[in-house]
Enzyme design. Structure first.
Site, PDB file in Angstrom:
ATOM      1  N   PHE A 210       0.872  -1.188   0.180  1.00 19.84           N
ATOM      2  CA  PHE A 210      -0.127  -0.083   0.108  1.00 19.84           C
ATOM      3  C   PHE A 210       0.835   1.157   0.070  1.00 19.84           C
ATOM      4  O   PHE A 210       1.853   1.387   0.722  1.00 19.84           O
ATOM      5  CB  PHE A 210      -0.820  -0.006   1.231  1.00 19.84           C
ATOM      6  CG  PHE A 210      -2.052   0.978   1.343  1.00 19.84           C
ATOM      7  CD1 PHE A 210      -3.238   0.835   0.593  1.00 19.84           C
ATOM      8  CD2 PHE A 210      -2.033   2.234   1.872  1.00 19.84           C
ATOM      9  CE1 PHE A 210      -4.184   1.887   0.521  1.00 19.84           C
ATOM     10  CE2 PHE A 210      -3.025   3.167   1.725  1.00 19.84           C
ATOM     11  CZ  PHE A 210      -3.971   3.093   1.087  1.00 19.84           C
TER      12      PHE A 210
ATOM     13  N   ASP B 186       1.172  -5.030   8.663  1.00 22.77           N
ATOM     14  CA  ASP B 186       0.199  -4.135   8.392  1.00 22.77           C
ATOM     15  C   ASP B 186      -1.197  -5.198   8.414  1.00 22.77           C
ATOM     16  O   ASP B 186      -1.184  -5.807   7.469  1.00 22.77           O
ATOM     17  CB  ASP B 186       0.316  -3.339   7.094  1.00 22.77           C
ATOM     18  CG  ASP B 186      -0.958  -2.362   6.936  1.00 22.77           C
ATOM     19  OD1 ASP B 186      -1.923  -2.392   7.592  1.00 22.77           O
ATOM     20  OD2 ASP B 186      -0.598  -1.347   6.175  1.00 22.77           O
TER      21      ASP B 186
ATOM     22  N   TYR C 260     -11.508   1.224   9.974  1.00 22.75           N
ATOM     23  CA  TYR C 260     -12.589   1.659   9.427  1.00 22.75           C
ATOM     24  C   TYR C 260     -13.079   0.573   8.301  1.00 22.75           C
ATOM     25  O   TYR C 260     -14.042   0.932   7.576  1.00 22.75           O
ATOM     26  CB  TYR C 260     -12.572   3.317   8.703  1.00 22.75           C
ATOM     27  CG  TYR C 260     -11.040   3.423   8.133  1.00 22.75           C
ATOM     28  CD1 TYR C 260     -10.829   2.810   6.862  1.00 22.75           C
ATOM     29  CD2 TYR C 260     -10.208   3.997   8.581  1.00 22.75           C
ATOM     30  CE1 TYR C 260      -9.622   2.966   6.195  1.00 22.75           C
ATOM     31  CE2 TYR C 260      -9.161   4.509   8.020  1.00 22.75           C
ATOM     32  CZ  TYR C 260      -8.711   4.144   6.797  1.00 22.75           C
ATOM     33  OH  TYR C 260      -7.626   4.046   6.273  1.00 22.75           O
ATOM     34  N   LYS C 261     -12.195  -0.347   8.260  1.00 24.19           N
ATOM     35  CA  LYS C 261     -12.758  -1.497   7.252  1.00 24.19           C
ATOM     36  C   LYS C 261     -13.672  -2.497   7.756  1.00 24.19           C
ATOM     37  O   LYS C 261     -14.792  -2.064   8.064  1.00 24.19           O
ATOM     38  CB  LYS C 261     -11.477  -1.884   6.646  1.00 24.19           C
ATOM     39  CG  LYS C 261     -10.628  -1.001   6.119  1.00 24.19           C
ATOM     40  CD  LYS C 261      -9.270  -1.736   5.551  1.00 24.19           C
ATOM     41  CE  LYS C 261      -8.254  -0.841   5.022  1.00 24.19           C
ATOM     42  NZ  LYS C 261      -8.725   0.288   3.986  1.00 24.19           N
TER      43      LYS C 261
ATOM     44  N   ARG D  68     -12.265  -4.824  -7.091  1.00 24.05           N
ATOM     45  CA  ARG D  68     -12.294  -5.327  -5.539  1.00 24.05           C
ATOM     46  C   ARG D  68     -13.686  -5.355  -5.397  1.00 24.05           C
ATOM     47  O   ARG D  68     -14.707  -4.551  -5.154  1.00 24.05           O
ATOM     48  CB  ARG D  68     -11.602  -4.398  -4.479  1.00 24.05           C
ATOM     49  CG  ARG D  68     -10.100  -4.337  -4.931  1.00 24.05           C
ATOM     50  CD  ARG D  68      -9.230  -3.684  -3.543  1.00 24.05           C
ATOM     51  NE  ARG D  68      -9.976  -2.552  -3.114  1.00 24.05           N
ATOM     52  CZ  ARG D  68      -9.277  -1.825  -2.028  1.00 24.05           C
ATOM     53  NH1 ARG D  68      -8.408  -2.468  -1.336  1.00 24.05           N
ATOM     54  NH2 ARG D  68     -10.097  -0.856  -1.534  1.00 24.05           N
TER      55      ARG D  68
HETATM   56  C1  LIG Z   1      -3.031  -1.632   4.060  1.00 26.02           C
HETATM   57  C2  LIG Z   1      -3.288  -0.279   4.102  1.00 26.02           C
HETATM   58  N1  LIG Z   1      -2.230   0.135   4.940  1.00 26.02           N
HETATM   59  C3  LIG Z   1      -2.408   1.774   5.489  1.00 26.02           C
HETATM   60  C4  LIG Z   1      -3.480   2.370   5.149  1.00 26.02           C
HETATM   61  C5  LIG Z   1      -3.616   3.838   5.231  1.00 26.02           C
HETATM   62  O1  LIG Z   1      -4.359   4.154   6.440  1.00 26.02           O
HETATM   63  P1  LIG Z   1      -4.578   5.484   7.247  1.00 26.02           P
HETATM   64  O2  LIG Z   1      -5.319   6.167   6.056  1.00 26.02           O
HETATM   65  O3  LIG Z   1      -5.498   5.208   8.369  1.00 26.02           O
HETATM   66  O4  LIG Z   1      -3.182   6.174   7.257  1.00 26.02           O
HETATM   67  C6  LIG Z   1      -4.635   1.808   4.458  1.00 26.02           C
HETATM   68  C7  LIG Z   1      -5.811   2.564   3.912  1.00 26.02           C
HETATM   69  O5  LIG Z   1      -6.564   1.970   3.149  1.00 26.02           O
HETATM   70  C8  LIG Z   1      -4.467   0.504   3.956  1.00 26.02           C
HETATM   71  O6  LIG Z   1      -5.319  -0.175   3.054  1.00 26.02           O
END
Ligand SMILES: Cc1ncc(COP(=O)(O)O)c(C=O)c1O
Length: 395
Positions: free
Chosen positions: A124, A180, A205-206, A355
């Site tokens: 990501f 992560d 939030y997911k 997705r």
């Molecule tokens: C795998 C992954 N890591 C990190 C993040 C970023 O999260 P944040 O916006 O809370 O920093 C996301 C956001 O969708 C994500 O999917």
């Protein structure tokens, strides 16, 4: 009975032990099928109530509320702990996943003096940026292939945000890994403790349904807590918060990773989202998610592969998270057409990935059947060619 029939999907819903949870969420628009809970989960009714109560509490208790509010980052962390195989006191909620990754990566580099950081190019973006930034700031080597590195700081997703592939949760000797678990928490069984994992971060939030921009969490294994120091020295991580004359002396436990004032109202939503997930049970959620992604894959093979779709997610259930990714050369227009013309909400990741997220707390088997049925009809009729293909800001 034909296992690819709608009638069979209805039977699966009738026998679903988690079916009752759907009623505990706000479901607006009967016809709309929401398959984006892997991006932003739905609003639980109990969260709405608790948020109202939290706002009222602010109104009535004013500054006196802090006596209780101050413990919420840990309390919400303790609610998440059983979902990821952590102990009480090993999880702290606050800030974004991005900031938490920065804190843990910075702390690990200071403590362990790794001269190499490694993150795959497929990770990501924020995960790559944080390591790229730290490498530039501290003059350590950045690698995109962790293949043969022996003494490095690694960042690795447990479930790949693009393909939905589930990695093996295993530490690499000589290295420090920050996991992560954003796309895994609330959807797959995670046992950080049993795996000997040291550090992790994740979104709420997911699949935890804590709301847009809800605070994320960080995990630090108990044994490591005293050795790591956040690179952001803030008063909320200070041992005696109100001894204002002293220089920085962090809390001995995970609270040392706090920086500024915690966002109390959104924290209530995190605690409630984690509570509902734990109530359903991660084993039952995983079993349902696997059955649902299995159905999705089977319908893809039967209906969509002949229309030019390709499965980007592993067929082997043990290597799959809770979303299924379909690639198609015209993926963006198909995604737009699904939303605009078929009332199905997926999301899109460039260049060609659609997705489809399964959130077992509220996704029904018939939702999957209907969504894929609408998708095949739409593409077979060429309806996606009628939508505007201008790239959108948010996809
Ligand atoms: C795998 C992954 N890591 C990190 C993040 C970023 O999260 P944040 O916006 O809370 O920093 C996301 C956001 O969708 C994500 O999917």
């Amino acid at each position: 009975m034909d296992e690819l029939s709608r009638a069979y999907a209805e039977v699966l819903d009738e026998h679903d032990p988690l079916a009752g949870f759907r009623e505990r969420f706000v479901i607006a628009g009967d016809e709309t099928i929401y398959l984006d809970g892997d991006s932003l989960g739905r609003l639980p009714l109990s969260t709405r109530e608790r948020l109202h109560a939290a706002i009222d509490e602010w109104g009535t208790r004013l500054v006196g509320g802090w006596d209780d509010w101050i413990d919420l980052p840990l309390q919400a962390g303790d609610a998440i702990a059983p979902l990821i195989g952590a102990q009480a006191g090993e999880v702290l909620v606050g800030e974004s996943t991005t900031v938490n990754l920065y804190k843990l990566a910075g702390a690990a580099l200071d403590a362990f003096r790794h001269r190499v950081v490694a993150v795959a190019e497929t990770e990501f973006p924020t995960d790559r940026y944080i390591l790229e930034g730290l490498a530039a700031q501290r003059g350590v080597e950045l690698r995109h292939d962790a293949g043969d590195v022996e003494d490095a700081l690694l960042v690795r997703s447990l479930v790949d945000y693009r393909t939905g592939e589930l990695a093996e949760l295993r530490e690499r000797p000589g290295c420090t890994t920050i996991w992560d678990v954003s796309h895994a928490v609330g959807a797959v069984e995670i046992d950080l403790g049993a795996a000997g994992a040291q550090l992790a971060v994740g979104c709420t939030y997911k699949y935890l349904n804590a709301g847009p921009g809800a605070p994320a969490f960080l995990y630090v294994a108990q044994a490591l807590q005293g050795r790591l120091r956040s690179p952001i020295w803030g008063w909320m991580g200070q041992r005696d918060l109100f001894s204002m004359e002293r220089s920085y002396d962090p809390e001995p436990d995970i609270r040392r990773f706090m920086a500024g004032s915690p966002t109390i109202i959104p924290l209530v939503a995190v605690e409630e989202g984690a509570r509902i997930t734990a109530e359903a049970g991660i084993g039952a959620l995983r079993a349902k998610s696997l059955a649902q992604t299995e159905l999705l894959v089977a319908l893809h093979d039967a209906w969509l592969a002949p229309l030019g779709f390709e499965l980007a997610t592993p067929r082997d259930g043990t290597r799959r998270g809770s979303h299924v990714t379909l690639r198609h050369a015209d993926g963006w227009r198909i995604c737009r057409a699904l939303i605009e013309r078929a009332a199905v909400i997926p999301d899109f990741r460039r260049p060609d990935a659609i997705r489809l997220g399964v959130a077992p707390l509220y996704t029904r088997y018939v939702d999957i059947w209907d969504a894929l049925d609408r998708l095949r009809r739409l593409v077979a009729a060429g309806e996606h060619e009628l939508v505007d293909d201008t790239p959108a800001r948010i996809t």
